[in-house]
Design a protein around this motif. Structure first.
Motif: not given
Length: 449
Positions: A83-101
């Motif tokens: 979950a943590g690594p997945v969130r990090k990739i999504i946040a870096e690529k989209t700008g969506i904060p991890e609290r929203n993922i």
């Protein structure tokens, strides 16, 4: 031109238009290559594929904030490894904060072994088998990729939610005798299944009951959560783009009978029914399933259970009132759970951590709330949250963002049985902490509207 007319013209020209509410979905195949051990294969290599495994994502964006829901055909999505690594990739690529993922597992027991279980080692438990690091690294990128596809494919949408019920296919595996002690019933034989009856207690709790072959003791089965919660995401012309189905029942139709066969279990048939009839992409998320198991098990029951839930979801999806006037947000909070000492000759009690740290998350989609809870949450814990929250549209998604073992209510520790004794290192009171922290987080996001 009068002053009033001038002001009106200026208001029309200068007032910003409402942002479009957008949504997108994506999926990626995450089926492991044959030969990788499965979570239920006891270290044996996998040798068959009954169902392909997928990561499916839904992204919703109100123009200011965006949220992401990722559902994976895995047993768990532990915070450190997945979950943590997945969130990090999504946040870096989209700008969506991890609290929203939110990253959750469907909890299939016929998926790959991809985690260390470090947060919930229990008494006498053998070390986990070696993890295929190459597959795990690829898996994380594929899971994140499903969300990136969804983010890229967004279009203007409307959403809505509805509820159905499917109590006949699930029961609570912790029946109690007259002394209040639990006798585990992981499965029930055909002659017992024939006595099935669904009852509603005066307090509103739903129970699926059976007559057990015991001529001296009356056994009372615990509550289930019969709700089939559905989310509909449709285009502006009413065509379904995506859906989400939430239901609480352990996906153990295949396990342990075909322990070396890859399978998404009954959720694969839930989603195929909806996708086949309605189109779009259907995500499955697990509800309150900690002590809830399917009425029957096997290859055919897996299909029957999935089609029954999918059929109920399909009916409810037909009558959802949708809207595009939606704002979204997300919150998450760290939660510390106490642990118990593990009385085992193979376990050094002094090395047992004093607590387990995890998180609870809530996403708000207009008047729809999605509560993400870590671990395998017993029905009684989740029902307490639902009753006290008092929300019409509350989806409780368990196995979200982390793996911490079973989360039990305090009475379970006195009743005995598998979950509070052998299957968790969380101490008595952990369930009540989860209840209070969940309600606090829900109240906070409601006030932030």
């Amino acid at each position: 031109m009068s002053v009033s007319v001038v002001l009106f013209v200026l208001f029309v020209l200068c007032h910003p238009a409402a942002a479009e509410f957008k949504g997108g979905c994506g999926k990626v195949n995450i089926t492991p290559p044959l030969g990788i051990p499965l979570i239920g294969s006891y270290g044996k290599p996998s040798d068959d594929v009954l169902d392909e495994l997928y990561a499916k994502s839904l992204v919703l964006d109100d123009g200011t904030n965006a949220v992401v829901i990722v559902s994976c055909d895995l047993l768990y999505t532990p915070l450190e490894e997945i979950a943590g690594p997945v969130r990090k990739i999504i946040a870096e690529k989209t700008g969506i904060p991890e609290r929203n993922i939110l990253v959750c597992a469907t909890h299939t027991h016929s998926g790959p072994e991809v985690f260390t279980k470090s947060k919930f080692m229990t008494a006498g438990e053998a070390p986990p088998p070696a993890i295929d690091r190459y597959y795990l690294d690829t898996l994380v990128k594929k899971i994140a990729g499903s969300a990136l596809i969804a983010h890229k494919e967004m279009r203007e949408v409307k959403i809505g939610a509805a509820k159905g019920q499917a109590p006949e296919i699930v029961y609570n595996r912790r029946p109690r005798n007259n002394d209040g002690l639990v006798k585990m019933a992981f499965t029930v034989p055909p002659e017992v299944r024939a006595t099935r009856k669904v009852v509603v207690d005066p307090g509103g709790d739903v129970r699926t009951t059976f007559v057990l072959p015991d001529d001296k003791t009356e056994w009372k089965f615990g509550p289930i959560d019969p709700e089939v919660c559905v989310l509909r995401v449709e285009s502006m012309d009413g065509e379904i783009l995506a859906s989400l189905v939430n239901f609480g029942c352990h996906p153990v139709s295949i396990y342990p009978f075909l322990s070396t066969a890859v399978s998404a279990d009954y959720p694969a048939f839930v989603t195929s029914v909806v996708e086949g009839a309605e189109g779009g992409l259907c995500l499955f998320t697990l509800g309150l399933a900690g002590d809830a198991v399917p009425f029957d098990r096997g290859v055919l029951p897996r299909q029957q259970i999935g089609r029954a839930i999918g059929g109920e979801a399909l009916m409810r999806l037909q009558f959802v009132t949708t809207t595009g006037d939606v704002t979204v947000s997300g919150l998450k909070t760290e939660v510390v759970f106490p642990t118990k000492k593990l009385p085992s000759p193979n376990t050094d009690s002094d090395k047992t951590p004093e607590h387990v740290t995890s998180e609870i998350q809530v996403l708000r989609l207009g008047d729809i709330y999605i509560l993400g809870l870590p671990g395998e949450v017993l029905v009684e814990v989740g029902l307490a949250i639902k009753k006290r929250a008092g929300l019409e549209n509350l989806f409780i998604v368990t196995l979200s963002n982390d793996a911490i073992g079973y989360v039990c209510h305090s009475d379970a520790y006195d009743e005995g049985g598998y979950e509070p004794a052998d299957a968790t290192n969380l101490a008595k009171g952990a369930g009540e902490i989860m209840i209070e922290k969940s309600l606090e987080l829900i109240d906070q996001i409601r006030q932030d509207r």
